[in-house]
Write an enzyme that holds these catalytic residues in place. Structure first.
Site, PDB file in Angstrom:
ATOM      1  N   ASN A  19      -6.446  -6.479  -4.531  1.00  0.00           N
ATOM      2  CA  ASN A  19      -4.994  -6.266  -4.651  1.00  0.00           C
ATOM      3  C   ASN A  19      -4.243  -7.292  -5.479  1.00  0.00           C
ATOM      4  OD1 ASN A  19      -5.449  -4.002  -3.147  1.00  0.00           O
ATOM      5  ND2 ASN A  19      -4.789  -4.888  -1.210  1.00  0.00           N
TER       6      ASN A  19
ATOM      7  N   ASN B 271       0.100  -5.167  -8.502  1.00  0.00           N
ATOM      8  CA  ASN B 271       0.250  -6.558  -8.951  1.00  0.00           C
ATOM      9  C   ASN B 271      -0.261  -6.766 -10.387  1.00  0.00           C
ATOM     10  OD1 ASN B 271       1.635  -7.775  -6.784  1.00  0.00           O
ATOM     11  ND2 ASN B 271      -0.265  -8.059  -5.620  1.00  0.00           N
TER      12      ASN B 271
ATOM     13  N   TYR C  68      -4.575 -10.619  -5.772  1.00  0.00           N
ATOM     14  CA  TYR C  68      -4.389 -11.999  -5.304  1.00  0.00           C
ATOM     15  C   TYR C  68      -5.445 -12.914  -5.933  1.00  0.00           C
ATOM     16  CZ  TYR C  68      -0.954  -9.549  -2.650  1.00  0.00           C
ATOM     17  OH  TYR C  68       0.135  -8.765  -2.340  1.00  0.00           O
TER      18      TYR C  68
ATOM     19  N   HIS D 272     -10.336 -12.027   1.306  1.00  0.00           N
ATOM     20  CA  HIS D 272      -9.487 -11.098   0.547  1.00  0.00           C
ATOM     21  C   HIS D 272      -9.704 -11.339  -0.947  1.00  0.00           C
ATOM     22  CE1 HIS D 272      -6.334  -8.538  -0.675  1.00  0.00           C
ATOM     23  NE2 HIS D 272      -5.336  -8.957   0.086  1.00  0.00           N
TER      24      HIS D 272
ATOM     25  N   THR E 158       0.117  -6.382   5.920  1.00  0.00           N
ATOM     26  CA  THR E 158       1.194  -7.378   5.920  1.00  0.00           C
ATOM     27  C   THR E 158       2.411  -6.808   6.647  1.00  0.00           C
ATOM     28  OG1 THR E 158       0.475  -8.483   3.904  1.00  0.00           O
ATOM     29  CG2 THR E 158       2.811  -8.601   4.413  1.00  0.00           C
TER      30      THR E 158
HETATM   31  C1  PHB Z   1       1.928  -7.220   0.473  1.00  0.00           C
HETATM   32  O1  PHB Z   1       2.434  -8.091   1.194  1.00  0.00           O
HETATM   33  O2  PHB Z   1       2.625  -6.420  -0.182  1.00  0.00           O
HETATM   34  C2  PHB Z   1       0.471  -7.113   0.389  1.00  0.00           C
HETATM   35  C3  PHB Z   1      -0.318  -8.069   0.987  1.00  0.00           C
HETATM   36  C4  PHB Z   1      -1.688  -7.983   0.902  1.00  0.00           C
HETATM   37  C5  PHB Z   1      -2.253  -6.936   0.212  1.00  0.00           C
HETATM   38  C6  PHB Z   1      -1.474  -5.977  -0.382  1.00  0.00           C
HETATM   39  C7  PHB Z   1      -0.107  -6.068  -0.276  1.00  0.00           C
HETATM   40  O3  PHB Z   1      -3.570  -6.856   0.088  1.00  0.00           O
END
Ligand code: PHB
Length: 375
Positions: free
Chosen positions: A187, A244, A189, A184, A31
């Site tokens: 992390n 997260n 999400y 994805h 990102t």
């Molecule tokens: C972030 O924007 O911090 C971010 C985005 C995607 C990821 C991990 C972190 O997989």
């Protein structure tokens, strides 16, 4: 100058799905929050950044929201509007022109969002109405980091729409000229929120048992395979990730089972974040989970998590992984594979320019050649 050592495992070519990769030094999804506003549209500066890194065995795009609801941070790009598709065509064209390969990472953030970023100021959605304690996002250039609020639980009847969001994203990525897509599921999400026991307390068929928690992610992956074919699809997971506010009670069982299903679907690869996030593996890598995934999944295993070139060489030689993705070193070294090939020193990264801003800390890191010309 050619200091390549004979038989360097990082430079053994590799067949991944429909692609032949010239090396095993891949660029992680990263990102960078530099899309054009309004509209979260990829631009010429983004195309230049990816083109500079086209020497990677393969590039994964930064996480890209499949829908307005899937957005969690200001300035991240999307793949749901005409303008975004046309913007991404500049990126894929530039990478291909430079001889590279690129998969798009398809993203829905789920609860890691904020009403200020959601359509009609709505509440972010999640498997369960559980606030991720301590999770932060940013909603504008001057908002600073703000707390992520409590989400609302998706209704059972909304799952089909989530699947359609990914299906449309996958179609749009194809139109934009990508070579494939990575779903994805890492992390913290949306899909990871469904997979892990800490964030999924549902009592319908999308929660409870491992099979139920995997239901939505597998529906999404089947839809993406419909669009792309199994050889052009991969999945990213983070079994032991705590970023997260994530937790799973039994990552070996959960991710071993997921890997078995992914093997049945025949996708090209699983990319595994082998640490908590951004390289915290002080206690070693999660070898038991890695074993469970390697045993169940016969496709390509891509390792991630603060690898050095030396550790990557060792792990590939020992058969612990096939390919390795590098994140922060690729931010600071557009010619990272060449540096590894020559055993050359690396530029250091500046974490103050990771997210948002302009060319500085983005397209202005020098290559070895540029450094030599200056000397
Ligand atoms: C972030 O924007 O911090 C971010 C985005 C995607 C990821 C991990 C972190 O997989």
């Amino acid at each position: 100058m050619n200091n390549q050592h004979p038989n360097d495992p990082l430079f053994e070519p590799f067949n991944l799905g429909d692609l032949t990769l010239p090396n095993r030094v891949l660029m992680s999804p990263l990102t960078r929050s530099r899309s054009s506003q309004p509209g979260d549209i990829p631009n010429d500066m983004n195309a230049h950044y990816y083109q500079q890194r086209a020497g990677a065995g393969m590039i994964f795009s930064e996480a890209t929201q499949v829908s307005p609801q899937g957005k969690g941070y200001a300035f991240t790009p999307g793949i749901h509007s005409r303008e975004q598709i046309d913007g991404w065509k500049k990126v894929t064209g530039a990478v291909h022109m430079a001889g590279g390969r690129i998969h798009m990472q398809l993203w829905h953030v789920g609860r890691i969002s904020h009403p200020a970023l959601q359509p009609d100021g709505g509440q972010p959605v999640a498997p369960s109405a559980i606030k991720p304690e301590g999770a932060k996002t940013f909603i504008s250039a001057d908002s600073g980091m703000v707390d992520v609020p409590e989400p609302r639980a998706l209704e059972t009847g909304e799952m089909a729409d989530i699947v359609e969001q990914y299906r449309q994203g996958a179609k749009n990525a194809k139109e934009a000229g990508f070579d494939g897509v990575e779903v994805h599921a890492a992390n913290g999400y949306l899909l990871d929120q469904f997979i892990k026991s800490g964030s999924n307390h549902r009592t319908d068929e999308y929660g409870g048992s491992v099979e139920n928690r995997l239901r939505l992610p597998l529906m999404v992956i089947r839809a993406v395979i419909d669009v792309w074919g199994k050889d052009n699809v991969g999945v990213r997971v983070s079994p032991t990730g705590s970023f997260n506010a994530m937790y799973d009670a039994d990552p070996v069982e959960t991710f071993g089972t997921f890997a078995r299903h992914l093997n049945e679907l025949g996708i090209a690869y699983i990319e595994v974040v082998e640490d908590s996030f951004q390289g915290n593996h002080a206690n070693g890598r999660p070898e038991e989970v890695i074993d469970a995934i390697r045993t169940a999944f016969k496709g390509t295993y891509i390792a991630n998590g603060a690898y050095t070139a030396e550790e990557a060489r060792t792990r590939i030689s020992e058969g612990r992984c096939d390919l390795v993705t590098f994140g922060r070193p690729f931010i600071a070294n557009p010619d990272l594979p060449e540096r590894f090939r020559q055993h050359a020193p690396l530029n250091e990264w500046d974490d103050s320019t990771f997210y948002g801003g302009d060319e500085h800390g983005y397209t202005d890191y020098p290559t070895l050649k540029e450094l030599e010309a200056r000397a």
